[in-house]
Design a protein around this motif. Structure first.
Motif, mmCIF file in Angstrom:
data_model
loop_
_atom_site.group_PDB
_atom_site.id
_atom_site.type_symbol
_atom_site.label_atom_id
_atom_site.label_comp_id
_atom_site.label_asym_id
_atom_site.label_seq_id
_atom_site.Cartn_x
_atom_site.Cartn_y
_atom_site.Cartn_z
ATOM 1 N N GLN A 131 13.236 -16.276 43.043
ATOM 2 C CA GLN A 131 14.314 -16.809 42.223
ATOM 3 C C GLN A 131 15.264 -16.911 43.427
ATOM 4 N N ASN A 132 15.570 -16.071 44.383
ATOM 5 C CA ASN A 132 16.371 -16.163 45.548
ATOM 6 C C ASN A 132 16.174 -17.476 46.160
ATOM 7 N N ASP A 133 14.848 -17.667 46.612
ATOM 8 C CA ASP A 133 14.578 -18.903 47.237
ATOM 9 C C ASP A 133 15.009 -20.107 46.596
ATOM 10 N N HIS A 134 14.688 -20.239 45.025
ATOM 11 C CA HIS A 134 14.936 -21.280 44.494
ATOM 12 C C HIS A 134 16.285 -21.743 44.270
ATOM 13 N N LYS A 135 17.162 -20.319 44.050
ATOM 14 C CA LYS A 135 18.855 -20.679 44.405
ATOM 15 C C LYS A 135 19.032 -21.461 45.617
ATOM 16 N N ALA A 136 18.516 -20.951 46.731
ATOM 17 C CA ALA A 136 18.891 -21.314 47.938
ATOM 18 C C ALA A 136 18.482 -22.781 48.210
ATOM 19 N N LEU A 137 17.282 -23.021 47.578
ATOM 20 C CA LEU A 137 16.790 -24.413 47.722
ATOM 21 C C LEU A 137 17.686 -25.370 46.944
ATOM 22 N N MET A 138 17.963 -24.993 45.882
ATOM 23 C CA MET A 138 18.830 -25.743 44.828
ATOM 24 C C MET A 138 20.306 -26.090 45.627
ATOM 25 N N LYS A 139 20.654 -25.246 46.470
ATOM 26 C CA LYS A 139 21.996 -25.451 47.287
ATOM 27 C C LYS A 139 21.628 -26.474 48.306
ATOM 28 N N GLN A 140 20.571 -26.418 48.873
ATOM 29 C CA GLN A 140 20.154 -27.446 49.985
ATOM 30 C C GLN A 140 20.011 -28.618 49.317
ATOM 31 N N VAL A 141 19.463 -28.528 48.100
ATOM 32 C CA VAL A 141 19.252 -30.006 47.768
ATOM 33 C C VAL A 141 20.438 -30.765 47.325
ATOM 34 N N GLU A 142 21.284 -29.759 46.908
ATOM 35 C CA GLU A 142 22.767 -30.498 46.362
ATOM 36 C C GLU A 142 23.518 -31.049 47.427
ATOM 37 N N GLU A 143 23.460 -30.044 48.783
ATOM 38 C CA GLU A 143 24.318 -30.288 49.903
ATOM 39 C C GLU A 143 23.667 -31.567 50.455
ATOM 40 N N ALA A 144 22.238 -31.736 50.839
ATOM 41 C CA ALA A 144 21.735 -33.060 51.032
ATOM 42 C C ALA A 144 21.901 -34.000 50.318
ATOM 43 N N LEU A 145 22.012 -33.969 49.077
ATOM 44 C CA LEU A 145 22.324 -35.291 48.263
ATOM 45 C C LEU A 145 23.625 -35.726 48.452
ATOM 46 N N HIS A 146 24.518 -34.613 48.433
ATOM 47 C CA HIS A 146 26.045 -34.960 48.997
ATOM 48 C C HIS A 146 26.231 -35.741 50.071
ATOM 49 N N GLN A 147 25.501 -35.114 51.248
ATOM 50 C CA GLN A 147 25.509 -35.803 52.619
ATOM 51 C C GLN A 147 24.986 -37.124 52.388
ATOM 52 N N LEU A 148 23.739 -37.588 51.814
ATOM 53 C CA LEU A 148 23.387 -38.981 51.666
ATOM 54 C C LEU A 148 24.319 -39.594 50.804
ATOM 55 N N HIS A 149 24.869 -39.213 50.013
ATOM 56 C CA HIS A 149 25.885 -39.984 49.229
ATOM 57 C C HIS A 149 27.158 -40.310 49.975
ATOM 58 N N SER B 12 13.706 -38.547 52.626
ATOM 59 C CA SER B 12 12.352 -37.881 52.823
ATOM 60 C C SER B 12 12.697 -36.374 52.890
ATOM 61 N N ASP B 13 13.754 -36.047 53.638
ATOM 62 C CA ASP B 13 14.203 -34.663 53.741
ATOM 63 C C ASP B 13 14.283 -33.805 52.309
ATOM 64 N N VAL B 14 15.178 -34.928 51.530
ATOM 65 C CA VAL B 14 15.536 -34.310 50.237
ATOM 66 C C VAL B 14 14.174 -34.258 49.290
ATOM 67 N N GLN B 15 13.455 -35.145 49.533
ATOM 68 C CA GLN B 15 11.942 -35.240 48.724
ATOM 69 C C GLN B 15 11.197 -33.984 48.827
ATOM 70 N N GLN B 16 11.007 -33.578 50.447
ATOM 71 C CA GLN B 16 10.503 -32.258 50.652
ATOM 72 C C GLN B 16 11.165 -31.107 50.042
ATOM 73 N N LEU B 17 12.477 -31.249 50.200
ATOM 74 C CA LEU B 17 13.239 -29.996 49.368
ATOM 75 C C LEU B 17 12.912 -30.021 47.944
ATOM 76 N N VAL B 18 12.765 -30.822 47.352
ATOM 77 C CA VAL B 18 12.549 -30.904 45.882
ATOM 78 C C VAL B 18 11.004 -30.585 45.627
ATOM 79 N N LYS B 19 10.147 -30.977 46.628
ATOM 80 C CA LYS B 19 8.754 -30.304 46.450
ATOM 81 C C LYS B 19 8.673 -28.950 46.615
ATOM 82 N N ARG B 20 9.209 -28.412 47.740
ATOM 83 C CA ARG B 20 9.353 -27.079 47.816
ATOM 84 C C ARG B 20 10.158 -26.318 46.717
ATOM 85 N N LYS B 21 10.994 -26.838 45.911
ATOM 86 C CA LYS B 21 11.600 -26.229 44.880
ATOM 87 C C LYS B 21 10.710 -26.309 43.709
#
Length: 206
Positions: A75-93, A13-22
């Protein structure tokens, strides 16, 4: 919402919210670019002054400057969000892999403890005649046959003796069937076929 490294584990759910914000940030960036496009196609780099160094009067300078500033921030926000999504997916995996490894270890430990707790068989049923007094099944492994067990079993004569002495009386038999210990009752008796039980038992090679 927990961020990577926070106190609460990341969820899908957290990842989905991050993707929605992205997605929302991407939509805002697109809107800002469209606004620039509407100002004579001014992009991020074009000069806002004319050839003589005066502010251009054919565009809305305030809108252009605001749009450019917003694009940089977004664009800075987008870059930070992409990093968060990547880290969150890595954690889930990583957590999924941990869970899988833990489940496999638990299943192995359970299988080993079951194997250790199962008694040792000394003989096996390899044939049963239909309609006979034998209530055991082919492939049943015999753990106890009356008073005979793995500790005192020497040969099939031990079982034959127990059968002869128990004619007409219930006999307690314990077998291993499908990896589980099963108790069955047999009553050796005369019937239309051969012997008192109507099954064939062979010693197990250990």
């Amino acid at each position: 919402m927990a961020q990577p490294g926070g106190s609460r584990p990341i969820t899908i759910s957290d990842v989905q919210q991050l993707v929605k914000r992205k997605d929302e940030v991407e939509a805002q960036i697109k809107a800002c670019y469209e606004l620039l496009e509407g100002q004579k196609g001014v992009g991020m780099e074009e000069p806002l002054v004319d050839a003589e160094g005066f502010p251009r009067d054919d565009i809305d300078l305030y809108q252009v400057r605001t749009a450019r500033h917003n694009i940089i921030c977004l664009q800075n926000d987008h870059k930070a969000l992409m990093k968060q999504v990547e880290e969150a997916l890595h954690q889930l995996h990583a957590r999924e892999k941990e869970k899988q490894a833990r489940d496999e270890a638990e299943a192995l430990a359970e299988a080993m403890s079951q194997a250790q707790s199962l008694p040792q068989a000394f003989a096996k049923v390899n044939a049963v005649t239909p309609g006979s007094p034998a209530s055991i099944s082919v492939d049943d492994e015999i753990v106890e046959f009356g008073s005979v067990n793995v500790n005192n079993f020497q040969n099939l004569q031990n079982i034959a003796t127990v059968v002869q002495h128990s004619e007409g009386r219930p006999l307690s038999v314990t077998v291993l069937r499908g990896g589980k210990k099963v108790h069955v009752g047999l009553t050796p008796k005369r019937w239309a076929g051969k012997g008192l039980l109507g099954c064939n038992i062979i010693p197990l090679q250990r």
